[in-house]
Design a protein around this motif. Structure first.
Motif, PDB file in Angstrom:
ATOM      1  N   ASP A   1      -7.384   5.506   3.893  1.00 60.93           N
ATOM      2  CA  ASP A   1      -7.954   4.412   3.099  1.00 60.93           C
ATOM      3  C   ASP A   1      -7.288   3.079   3.435  1.00 60.93           C
ATOM      4  O   ASP A   1      -7.959   2.045   3.562  1.00 60.93           O
ATOM      5  CB  ASP A   1      -7.790   4.700   1.611  1.00 60.93           C
ATOM      6  CG  ASP A   1      -8.739   5.766   1.094  1.00 60.93           C
ATOM      7  OD1 ASP A   1      -9.788   5.977   1.726  1.00 60.93           O
ATOM      8  OD2 ASP A   1      -8.430   6.381   0.067  1.00 60.93           O
ATOM      9  N   SER A   2      -5.965   3.090   3.572  1.00 60.15           N
ATOM     10  CA  SER A   2      -5.231   1.871   3.892  1.00 60.15           C
ATOM     11  C   SER A   2      -5.682   1.298   5.226  1.00 60.15           C
ATOM     12  O   SER A   2      -5.931   0.085   5.351  1.00 60.15           O
ATOM     13  CB  SER A   2      -3.728   2.165   3.918  1.00 60.15           C
ATOM     14  OG  SER A   2      -3.000   1.048   4.405  1.00 60.15           O
TER      15      SER A   2
ATOM     16  N   ARG B   1     -11.460  -3.151   8.227  1.00 62.27           N
ATOM     17  CA  ARG B   1     -12.615  -3.889   7.688  1.00 62.27           C
ATOM     18  C   ARG B   1     -12.281  -5.371   7.495  1.00 62.27           C
ATOM     19  O   ARG B   1     -13.144  -6.230   7.663  1.00 62.27           O
ATOM     20  CB  ARG B   1     -13.082  -3.284   6.369  1.00 62.27           C
ATOM     21  CG  ARG B   1     -13.933  -2.037   6.561  1.00 62.27           C
ATOM     22  CD  ARG B   1     -14.531  -1.572   5.242  1.00 62.27           C
ATOM     23  NE  ARG B   1     -15.279  -2.631   4.569  1.00 62.27           N
ATOM     24  CZ  ARG B   1     -16.531  -2.985   4.870  1.00 62.27           C
ATOM     25  NH1 ARG B   1     -17.166  -2.373   5.857  1.00 62.27           N
ATOM     26  NH2 ARG B   1     -17.145  -3.940   4.196  1.00 62.27           N
TER      27      ARG B   1
ATOM     28  N   ARG C   1       0.816  -1.230   0.000  1.00 60.62           N
ATOM     29  CA  ARG C   1       0.000   0.000   0.000  1.00 60.62           C
ATOM     30  C   ARG C   1       0.840   1.266   0.000  1.00 60.62           C
ATOM     31  O   ARG C   1       0.330   2.349   0.284  1.00 60.62           O
ATOM     32  CB  ARG C   1      -0.932  -0.007   1.218  1.00 60.62           C
ATOM     33  CG  ARG C   1      -1.980  -1.099   1.152  1.00 60.62           C
ATOM     34  CD  ARG C   1      -2.969  -1.006   2.276  1.00 60.62           C
ATOM     35  NE  ARG C   1      -3.828  -2.181   2.296  1.00 60.62           N
ATOM     36  CZ  ARG C   1      -4.400  -2.672   3.381  1.00 60.62           C
ATOM     37  NH1 ARG C   1      -4.204  -2.073   4.543  1.00 60.62           N
ATOM     38  NH2 ARG C   1      -5.167  -3.728   3.318  1.00 60.62           N
TER      39      ARG C   1
ATOM     40  N   HIS D   1      -9.143  -0.314   5.086  1.00 59.34           N
ATOM     41  CA  HIS D   1      -9.121  -1.667   4.526  1.00 59.34           C
ATOM     42  C   HIS D   1      -8.654  -2.689   5.567  1.00 59.34           C
ATOM     43  O   HIS D   1      -9.232  -3.781   5.680  1.00 59.34           O
ATOM     44  CB  HIS D   1      -8.201  -1.713   3.308  1.00 59.34           C
ATOM     45  CG  HIS D   1      -8.773  -1.074   2.081  1.00 59.34           C
ATOM     46  ND1 HIS D   1      -9.951  -1.477   1.499  1.00 59.34           N
ATOM     47  CD2 HIS D   1      -8.322  -0.031   1.328  1.00 59.34           C
ATOM     48  CE1 HIS D   1     -10.217  -0.744   0.441  1.00 59.34           C
ATOM     49  NE2 HIS D   1      -9.245   0.156   0.317  1.00 59.34           N
ATOM     50  N   SER D   2      -7.638  -2.349   6.343  1.00 58.98           N
ATOM     51  CA  SER D   2      -7.133  -3.272   7.361  1.00 58.98           C
ATOM     52  C   SER D   2      -8.170  -3.522   8.447  1.00 58.98           C
ATOM     53  O   SER D   2      -8.365  -4.663   8.896  1.00 58.98           O
ATOM     54  CB  SER D   2      -5.844  -2.716   7.983  1.00 58.98           C
ATOM     55  OG  SER D   2      -4.810  -2.643   7.031  1.00 58.98           O
TER      56      SER D   2
END
Length: 261
Positions: free
Chosen positions: A85-86, A92, A78, A89-90
């Protein structure tokens, strides 16, 4: 809660002082996290794992290679991506049952004035004095509790600043500016010049998550009115009591810090 949630959060539900009522409060809560770096990564991951229903992450920066020594919510794949945003994602991937909103903007006064009143608790995981002061001012104005952490080198600190009047009649606590006046001369000490022990930010970010969870779940005694300091060289914790300052430019005016605890 459905059966899957009861199983996922079973160890919280079994916990004396939290239980099913506290877990439901977490699921119904909204946490605002300022910063998706060394402190924000563990804080957001633990909030998500713990079932805080809505988490908003604010960070304008992008992932760099030098971040990966300590910012555990990001990875090599990433690099160059927005940190908010990164980290979303982690988080979620860890718990798809929570809502995570990423804001890839600087946490300025206008954004904070809009976002802080929407949250139940605010975690300041930023890395500079100006942002900390802006976050504190927004929390005082909106009557929201602030969980603040900082770490550089081998040293770190964490506290809860909650200026809301107490339901039991005890005096409200100090704000960040009571301890660190915004008008005082201050020079930021950054990790890129001083370095920082990687697990130290993990410890402090985890403590911030723990304090936020206690506030949201109405469990335990928050760190309000105390500053917890850690010297990682000796692995020694020290604590000092903080007092609200009547002359504070941020919370010293009548009407600031409204809303019962």
């Amino acid at each position: 809660m459905d059966d899957a949630q009861l199983l996922r959060y079973a160890r919280h539900i079994l916990l004396d002082g939290l239980g099913i009522e506290g877990q439901q409060r977490l699921l119904d809560a909204h946490a605002l996290v300022i910063g998706a770096g060394g402190l924000g990564c563990p804080a957001v991951l633990y909030l998500a794992a713990s079932g805080v229903g809505r988490i908003t992450v604010v960070d304008h920066d992008t992932v760099e290679l030098s971040n990966l020594q300590r910012q555990i919510g990001h990875g090599t794949a990433r690099l160059g991506q927005p940190k908010a945003d990164s980290l979303r994602h982690s988080a979620r991937a860890l718990n798809p049952g929570v809502q995570i909103h990423a804001i890839t903007q600087r946490a300025d006064a206008a954004l904070l004035a809009e976002r802080v009143p929407l949250a139940d608790v605010v975690l300041d995981c930023s890395d500079n004095f100006r942002t900390r002061q802006a976050v504190n001012a927004a929390c005082v104005a909106a009557g929201r509790p602030l969980v603040s952490g900082a770490a550089v080198g081998w040293d770190a600190q964490v506290s809860v600043y909650d200026t809301r009047p107490r339901a039991d009649g005890t005096p409200a606590g100090p704000c960040y500016a009571c301890l660190f006046p915004p008008e005082a001369a201050h020079e930021d000490v950054a990790c890129n010049t001083m370095g920082v022990l990687a697990p130290l930010v993990g410890l402090i970010g985890s403590l911030q998550a723990a304090e936020a969870i206690k506030l949201l779940a109405h469990g335990g005694e928050p760190l309000a009115g105390r500053l917890l300091m850690l010297d990682a060289r000796r692995m020694a914790f020290d604590s000092i009591t903080l007092q609200r300052q009547a002359h504070c430019r941020v919370c010293g005016q009548p009407g600031h810090g409204h809303g019962p605890v």
